[in-house]
Design a protein around this motif. Structure first.
Motif, PDB file in Angstrom:
ATOM      1  N   TRP A 347     -59.883  95.836  65.807  1.00  0.00           N
ATOM      2  CA  TRP A 347     -61.095  96.573  66.144  1.00  0.00           C
ATOM      3  C   TRP A 347     -61.361  97.989  65.874  1.00  0.00           C
ATOM      4  O   TRP A 347     -60.262  98.675  66.326  1.00  0.00           O
ATOM      5  N   SER A 348     -62.481  98.518  65.415  1.00  0.00           N
ATOM      6  CA  SER A 348     -62.540  99.768  64.942  1.00  0.00           C
ATOM      7  C   SER A 348     -63.469 100.392  65.949  1.00  0.00           C
ATOM      8  O   SER A 348     -64.666 100.233  65.856  1.00  0.00           O
ATOM      9  N   LEU A 349     -63.083 101.323  66.753  1.00  0.00           N
ATOM     10  CA  LEU A 349     -63.892 101.874  67.708  1.00  0.00           C
ATOM     11  C   LEU A 349     -64.030 103.203  67.478  1.00  0.00           C
ATOM     12  O   LEU A 349     -63.246 104.006  67.382  1.00  0.00           O
ATOM     13  N   GLU A 352     -69.774 106.492  68.563  1.00  0.00           N
ATOM     14  CA  GLU A 352     -71.063 105.752  68.404  1.00  0.00           C
ATOM     15  C   GLU A 352     -71.358 104.398  69.018  1.00  0.00           C
ATOM     16  O   GLU A 352     -72.434 103.695  69.466  1.00  0.00           O
ATOM     17  N   ASP A 353     -70.030 103.695  69.082  1.00  0.00           N
ATOM     18  CA  ASP A 353     -70.236 102.370  69.485  1.00  0.00           C
ATOM     19  C   ASP A 353     -70.172 102.033  70.952  1.00  0.00           C
ATOM     20  O   ASP A 353     -70.384 101.049  71.608  1.00  0.00           O
ATOM     21  N   ILE A 354     -70.172 103.185  71.838  1.00  0.00           N
ATOM     22  CA  ILE A 354     -69.862 103.299  73.456  1.00  0.00           C
ATOM     23  C   ILE A 354     -71.184 103.780  73.837  1.00  0.00           C
ATOM     24  O   ILE A 354     -71.672 104.860  73.595  1.00  0.00           O
ATOM     25  N   GLU A 355     -71.937 103.254  75.030  1.00  0.00           N
ATOM     26  CA  GLU A 355     -72.906 103.556  75.363  1.00  0.00           C
ATOM     27  C   GLU A 355     -72.362 104.689  76.575  1.00  0.00           C
ATOM     28  O   GLU A 355     -71.596 104.568  77.016  1.00  0.00           O
ATOM     29  N   LYS A 356     -73.495 105.715  76.593  1.00  0.00           N
ATOM     30  CA  LYS A 356     -73.122 106.981  77.171  1.00  0.00           C
ATOM     31  C   LYS A 356     -73.355 106.553  78.868  1.00  0.00           C
ATOM     32  O   LYS A 356     -74.210 105.503  79.112  1.00  0.00           O
ATOM     33  N   GLU A 357     -72.807 107.134  79.718  1.00  0.00           N
ATOM     34  CA  GLU A 357     -72.688 106.624  81.054  1.00  0.00           C
ATOM     35  C   GLU A 357     -72.099 105.535  81.657  1.00  0.00           C
ATOM     36  O   GLU A 357     -71.273 105.401  82.194  1.00  0.00           O
ATOM     37  N   SER A 358     -72.585 104.479  80.951  1.00  0.00           N
ATOM     38  CA  SER A 358     -71.920 102.980  81.298  1.00  0.00           C
ATOM     39  C   SER A 358     -70.613 102.687  80.704  1.00  0.00           C
ATOM     40  O   SER A 358     -69.668 101.879  81.389  1.00  0.00           O
ATOM     41  N   GLY A 359     -70.141 103.279  79.530  1.00  0.00           N
ATOM     42  CA  GLY A 359     -69.022 103.016  78.934  1.00  0.00           C
ATOM     43  C   GLY A 359     -69.097 101.538  78.017  1.00  0.00           C
ATOM     44  O   GLY A 359     -68.069 101.028  77.687  1.00  0.00           O
ATOM     45  N   ARG A 360     -70.187 100.883  78.269  1.00  0.00           N
ATOM     46  CA  ARG A 360     -70.413  99.700  77.657  1.00  0.00           C
ATOM     47  C   ARG A 360     -70.315  99.669  76.134  1.00  0.00           C
ATOM     48  O   ARG A 360     -70.918 100.774  75.370  1.00  0.00           O
ATOM     49  N   ILE A 361     -69.704  98.442  75.472  1.00  0.00           N
ATOM     50  CA  ILE A 361     -69.403  98.679  74.015  1.00  0.00           C
ATOM     51  C   ILE A 361     -71.016  98.200  73.582  1.00  0.00           C
ATOM     52  O   ILE A 361     -71.230  96.847  73.858  1.00  0.00           O
ATOM     53  N   ILE A 362     -71.525  99.049  72.923  1.00  0.00           N
ATOM     54  CA  ILE A 362     -72.657  98.510  72.245  1.00  0.00           C
ATOM     55  C   ILE A 362     -72.693  97.778  71.035  1.00  0.00           C
ATOM     56  O   ILE A 362     -73.378  96.866  70.767  1.00  0.00           O
ATOM     57  N   LYS A 363     -71.851  97.924  70.242  1.00  0.00           N
ATOM     58  CA  LYS A 363     -71.437  97.258  69.126  1.00  0.00           C
ATOM     59  C   LYS A 363     -69.884  97.203  68.784  1.00  0.00           C
ATOM     60  O   LYS A 363     -69.299  98.105  68.691  1.00  0.00           O
ATOM     61  N   ARG A 364     -69.410  95.990  68.582  1.00  0.00           N
ATOM     62  CA  ARG A 364     -67.730  95.993  68.368  1.00  0.00           C
ATOM     63  C   ARG A 364     -67.630  95.537  66.775  1.00  0.00           C
ATOM     64  O   ARG A 364     -68.093  94.568  66.287  1.00  0.00           O
ATOM     65  N   CYS A 365     -67.204  96.665  66.172  1.00  0.00           N
ATOM     66  CA  CYS A 365     -67.052  96.412  64.660  1.00  0.00           C
ATOM     67  C   CYS A 365     -65.477  96.175  64.417  1.00  0.00           C
ATOM     68  O   CYS A 365     -64.781  96.907  64.996  1.00  0.00           O
ATOM     69  N   TYR A 366     -65.355  95.805  63.224  1.00  0.00           N
ATOM     70  CA  TYR A 366     -63.924  95.691  62.854  1.00  0.00           C
ATOM     71  C   TYR A 366     -63.882  96.490  61.567  1.00  0.00           C
ATOM     72  O   TYR A 366     -64.588  96.738  60.888  1.00  0.00           O
ATOM     73  N   ALA A 367     -62.360  96.695  61.224  1.00  0.00           N
ATOM     74  CA  ALA A 367     -61.953  97.602  60.052  1.00  0.00           C
ATOM     75  C   ALA A 367     -62.919  97.257  58.928  1.00  0.00           C
ATOM     76  O   ALA A 367     -63.090  98.173  58.004  1.00  0.00           O
ATOM     77  N   LYS A 368     -62.827  95.904  58.740  1.00  0.00           N
ATOM     78  CA  LYS A 368     -63.567  95.311  57.208  1.00  0.00           C
ATOM     79  C   LYS A 368     -64.881  95.930  57.317  1.00  0.00           C
ATOM     80  O   LYS A 368     -65.519  95.888  56.132  1.00  0.00           O
ATOM     81  N   GLU A 369     -65.713  96.261  58.332  1.00  0.00           N
ATOM     82  CA  GLU A 369     -67.092  96.520  58.206  1.00  0.00           C
ATOM     83  C   GLU A 369     -67.129  97.944  58.227  1.00  0.00           C
ATOM     84  O   GLU A 369     -68.397  98.574  57.967  1.00  0.00           O
TER      85      GLU A 369
END
Length: 485
Positions: A347-349, A352-369
């Motif tokens: 998992w490559s975090l 930009e993958d983290i929503e502000k305020e909520s801390g929710r993961i917007i998109k979970r990307c992996y290293a190959k992506e």
């Protein structure tokens, strides 16, 4: 009801004869209309007015609402001496000219707005294109933003095609402008306008516009009544705006209040059987000593004792003020991983993958992506991930599995089985928000330093109470989110 809806309602009541009472001694609109026609005939006889072709009688289908018996439906073209628009070309401009070239966008709330960029013409162009206007002349925008209006007040102007002008006979011009700014007029416009790329109302449509005509004295009373109500409408608008702002802020303010109450020990009750934070703190120190002895933790330099003056607010007796660095691994060296050791399925975090305020993961990307360059920081499940870049965005979460991230994200553990979610809520609280953002460094890319974070004051509750606080927040905070929507 919005302020505009209230204004529209009052205007509609006004032009339907429902805002003021009718008075028999004021005569009828039929009599007024006869006077207007007599005046037009006199002007024609004197050669001051060209004889106009009669307009078709208003049908029952054209009358949009009922009016009092003393009123009369008339067409706008029947009660004016002239109705036209400006030139359909471009005049010869002159920067030294003393006359202004006016279009619909120069008309605003009864006045002609002469702007710094309003084009000027000289006297020759003015004489070529001027039209006859007087104190009874009204200008209305009929192209683009339709319905803007102004009263002619001897301004040195020529008109463009988007400005319609007409001069009334024996009618209160303020009353006619109330008609033009009413919902009825805009409904008529929507039916009549030619919608290409821009809305346009033809001169023919303006001439054919049905006007609900009251006796002259009643027109003046209607205008006076509206003017009397305007201060109340203005007050309503201010109150409504404040309410809208309150409603807009309320979910966020409530969320902040809940978080602040939570870290002050005011959200749930304290229970003696759950022990004290002093006991939990002793367990944490014992755990840290064990990890140091096992070589799993680097021995830390003791942090300064917390003084009474430092404590920002009161907390329950069973709680304890500690420094973040005393109960977390925030200042411990982070595990790095080189690009060549990163596997495709990691998992490559990124921030930009983290929503502000909520801390929710917007998109979970992996290293190959992603294109991975340079070393990354490794994190593990149940670690707290804290963005030290632009901390005001509150991109904070608990990792649900291991992965890699940039050095702008700090992964750390909370010792002594401190509830990670409680730590996240603490870091999102107004107290931390204010404290951290007042000491960030860097203008364009503000960051919070490690020393600031490890010395941050943390109100430590007993472990069981932490869990109850988290459960309560997870029950209440979604209600705030629902209010935002």
């Amino acid at each position: 009801m919005t302020p505009q809806e209230l204004k529209n309602s009052i205007l509609q009541l006004a032009i339907a004869g429902k805002l003021v009472e009718q008075r028999a001694e004021e005569g009828t609109a039929e009599e007024l209309f006869a006077q207007i026609q007599a005046e037009k005939q006199r002007l024609v006889a004197e050669g001051k007015l060209k004889k106009q072709k009669p307009l078709p009688e208003i049908t029952e289908e054209e009358k949009p609402f009922d009016i009092p018996e003393s009123w009369k439906w008339v067409r706008l073209g029947e009660v004016v001496t002239v109705l036209g628009d400006g030139i359909h070309g471009t005049p010869q401009y002159s920067t030294d000219g003393n006359y202004y070239f006016i279009n619909g966008n120069n008309l605003s709330s009864g006045k002609i707005a002469l702007k710094p960029n309003t084009k000027k013409v000289d006297e020759t162009e003015y004489d070529k294109y001027k039209v006859e206007m007087n104190e009874q002349t009204i200008l209305v925008s009929i192209n683009g933003t339709i319905g803007n209006y102004a009263f002619y007040n001897q301004e040195p102007i020529i008109l463009g095609k988007s400005a319609c002008y007409f001069s009334l006979i024996a009618i209160d011009k303020q009353y006619i402008c109330k008609c033009i700014t009413s919902p009825y007029f805009f409904s008529f416009v929507n039916e009549q306008s030619t919608k290409t790329t821009i809305s346009n109302v033809s001169l023919k449509s303006m001439r054919m516009l049905p006007i609900p005509l009251p006796p002259l004295a009643e027109q003046k009373r209607i205008v006076a009544k509206i003017e009397q109500l305007l201060p109340y409408i203005d007050r309503y608008e201010k109150a409504w705006s404040r309410l809208q702002e309150f409603n807009k802020r309320f979910p966020s303010d409530m969320q902040k209040s809940l978080l602040q109450y939570a870290i002050e020990g005011k959200l749930v009750e304290q229970r003696a059987e759950e022990g004290t934070a002093e006991e939990l703190f002793a367990q944490i120190q014992a755990e840290k000593q064990r990890l140091v002895a096992e070589g799993k933790l680097k021995k830390q330099k003791p942090l300064l004792e917390i003084t009474e003056e430092e404590k920002p607010f009161d907390i329950p007796e069973s709680w304890k003020w500690v420094r973040l660095g005393e109960v977390t691994s925030y200042n411990q060296q982070k595990e790095k991983i080189s690009a060549q050791d990163i596997t495709d399925e990691m998992w490559s975090l990124d921030l930009e993958d983290i929503e502000k305020e909520s801390g929710r993961i917007i998109k979970r990307c992996y290293a190959k992506e992603r294109e991975i360059k340079g070393d990354k920081v490794k994190f593990y499940s149940n670690q707290i991930l804290y963005s030290k870049l632009r901390p005001y965005l509150k991109k904070i979460l608990v990792a649900d599995t291991e992965g890699i991230c940039s050095s702008e994200i700090v992964p750390f553990y909370a010792y002594g089985k401190i509830e990670p979610e409680f730590m996240v809520y603490f870091l999102k609280s107004p107290f931390v928000d204010f404290t951290i953002n007042s000491v960030t460094y860097g203008v364009k890319m503000p960051r919070v330093g490690t020393e600031t974070m490890i010395n941050l004051l943390f109100p430590l509750p007993p472990l069981a109470e932490q869990k109850r606080i988290v459960a309560r927040l997870e029950e209440l905070l979604p209600l705030c989110d629902r209010l935002k929507k």
